[in-house]
Design an enzyme around this catalytic site. Structure first.
Site, short mmCIF file in Angstrom:
data_model
loop_
_atom_site.label_atom_id
_atom_site.label_comp_id
_atom_site.label_asym_id
_atom_site.label_seq_id
_atom_site.Cartn_x
_atom_site.Cartn_y
_atom_site.Cartn_z
N TYR A 105 14.79 31.37 5.16
CA TYR A 105 13.64 32.13 5.79
C TYR A 105 13.62 32.58 7.10
O TYR A 105 13.80 31.47 7.90
CB TYR A 105 12.31 31.38 5.31
CG TYR A 105 12.19 31.39 4.06
CD1 TYR A 105 11.79 32.28 3.16
CD2 TYR A 105 11.99 30.08 3.21
CE1 TYR A 105 11.66 32.17 1.65
CE2 TYR A 105 11.64 29.84 2.01
CZ TYR A 105 11.43 31.11 1.15
OH TYR A 105 11.19 31.10 -0.09
N LYS A 142 0.77 -1.23 0.04
CA LYS A 142 0.09 0.04 -0.12
C LYS A 142 0.85 1.16 -0.05
O LYS A 142 2.10 1.26 0.40
CB LYS A 142 -0.95 -0.05 1.16
CG LYS A 142 -0.25 0.00 2.56
CD LYS A 142 -1.13 -0.02 3.68
CE LYS A 142 -0.60 -0.08 5.09
NZ LYS A 142 -1.41 -0.58 6.09
N MET A 202 11.02 24.87 0.80
CA MET A 202 10.43 23.91 -0.05
C MET A 202 11.28 22.86 -0.80
O MET A 202 11.19 21.81 -1.11
CB MET A 202 9.30 24.39 -0.99
CG MET A 202 8.20 23.55 -1.55
SD MET A 202 7.30 24.39 -2.71
CE MET A 202 6.12 24.85 -1.75
C1 LIG Z 1 -0.54 -1.55 6.88
C2 LIG Z 1 -1.21 -2.78 7.51
C3 LIG Z 1 -0.39 -4.07 7.51
C4 LIG Z 1 1.17 -3.86 7.48
O1 LIG Z 1 1.50 -3.37 8.66
P1 LIG Z 1 3.27 -2.98 9.02
O2 LIG Z 1 3.35 -2.69 10.22
O3 LIG Z 1 3.68 -2.19 8.01
O4 LIG Z 1 3.95 -4.47 8.71
C5 LIG Z 1 -1.03 -5.09 7.68
N1 LIG Z 1 -2.31 -5.14 7.88
C6 LIG Z 1 -3.35 -4.02 7.91
C7 LIG Z 1 -4.66 -4.15 7.94
C8 LIG Z 1 -2.50 -2.87 7.69
O5 LIG Z 1 -3.40 -1.87 7.71
#
Ligand SMILES: *Cc1c(COP(=O)(O)O)cnc(C)c1O
Length: 371
Positions: free
Chosen positions: A264, A36, A312
């Site tokens: 800045y 993700k 930035m």
């Molecule tokens: C993000 C997530 C993971 C992975 O978590 P890590 O701490 O990065 O290993 C696993 N399960 C769910 C439901 C998550 O949201």
């Protein structure tokens, strides 16, 4: 066209493969590789491609992230970790994603999309859509309450075009030394499992639990952070290699006189004549702005302090008068240079955040270079 950039991140896909293999071996089950948030900033497509033969399944947060992987040709099952909005049922079915489900409305819409023979991509040839039931055992952000999960599974059985391919929960405190709440969650999850018929894929462990709670491994583990070589807690039962190095080049070198300010607000004032270097990296690249005055970078194998506010697109660091630094020299923001290292733990701690946020904040304009 490849142009020389002022800053880039180098991503070692072999390290990610080695980490994935090490975690899979340690857990002795299947691997759901969490990619993700663009694989925690490492690039979801290259990472998923590199893990195609190691991961048994990929996990993403959103349907859109899943679709991107399918469009890139990723063939393995793709789990969406959070029950998607019911409106997305037809896209889920079309792209053959495996959604988390925690409400009956989504389940019905998925069932209906299959039943109505909605368009399907070529790979989605089954008569049923597979789902994983998300059980809330105490995290309290999503999922079916553990006390209602068995009933929910029974209700799902009334939908002929839907198949429960998995059941899972998620820990709230697995990264803490005190595992008592994680064990309570585990007990609640186990009580659900004993009251239902066998489901093929039972899973619970994020990185912290995959590393430190073997009793939570079930059929599969679901690590994210640790795939990228970063430990979520102090426990280090296996060896992981950080996959990401953030580099830049020195863009400007000069002296400033005693009493002159920098950047800045001129908040930094030189106590004496000071040699400084400008680096074209700033919060627009995702470098944390709170590191002004406390962050360090490596130049010529030495730590140099960031002075003045982080802009930035630029930051300024302090050199020693004798440092032999020139425009174009390599700067390391996260990673090793010579015998020195700036770890992501150090950067996160100084920025008062966690490594996850540092990684996912690295901006799109920072080129990812893969090896
Ligand atoms: C993000 C997530 C993971 C992975 O978590 P890590 O701490 O990065 O290993 C696993 N399960 C769910 C439901 C998550 O949201």
């Amino acid at each position: 066209m490849d142009v020389t950039t002022h800053a880039h991140v180098e991503i070692d896909l072999n390290a990610i493969q080695a980490n994935a293999t090490a975690i899979k071996t340690h857990s002795q089950g299947q691997l759901i590789a969490v990619v993700k948030a663009d694989a925690y900033g490492h690039g979801a497509i290259p990472v998923a491609e590199a893990l195609q033969t190691i991961a048994d399944m990929f996990a993403v947060a959103t349907v859109q992230e899943g679709i991107e992987l399918r469009k890139a040709g990723i063939q393995k099952p793709i789990l969406t970790l959070f029950s998607p909005l019911p409106d997305l049922a037809e896209d889920i079915v079309f792209y053959d994603l495996t959604p988390a489900v925690d409400n009956f409305t989504l389940a019905q819409k998925l069932n209906k999309a299959v039943k109505d023979g909605k368009p399907r991509s070529q790979r989605a040839s089954t008569e049923r859509v597979k789902v994983h039931v998300d059980v809330n055992t105490g995290m309290n952000r999503c999922g079916v309450r553990y006390t209602e999960a068995a009933e929910f599974l029974k209700k799902l059985k009334t939908l002929p075009h839907l198949e429960v391919g998995g059941i899972f929960t998620h820990f709230a405190t697995a990264d803490e030394t005190d595992k008592s709440f994680a064990h309570l969650q585990l007990d609640r999850f186990s009580s659900v499992l004993t009251s239902i018929l066998n489901v093929p894929m039972k899973h619970a462990a994020n990185s912290a639990a995959a590393l430190a709670m073997p009793e939570s491994h079930f059929d599969a583990v679901r690590p994210g952070l640790s795939l990228y070589g970063i430990y979520p807690a102090d426990e280090k039962p296996i060896q992981l290699q950080p996959a990401l190095t953030w580099k830049a080049r020195v863009g400007w070198v000069d002296f400033i006189e005693q009493g002159e300010g920098v950047s800045y607000g001129l908040t930094y004032q030189a106590p004496s004549q000071t040699r400084v270097a400008g680096i074209q990296v700033g919060f627009g690249d995702g470098y944390p702005r709170p590191l002004l005055g406390i962050g360090e970078v490596l130049i010529g194998g030495k730590r140099c302090r960031i002075i003045g506010s982080i802009c930035m697109d630029m930051m300024v660091v302090q050199l020693e008068s004798s440092d032999n630094v020139a425009v174009g020299d390599e700067v390391v923001l996260i990673g090793k240079q010579g015998s020195e290292e700036i770890t992501i733990y150090e950067v996160a701690e100084r920025a008062n955040t966690i490594p996850y946020e540092i990684l996912i904040s690295i901006a799109k304009r920072v080129n990812r270079i893969y090896s």
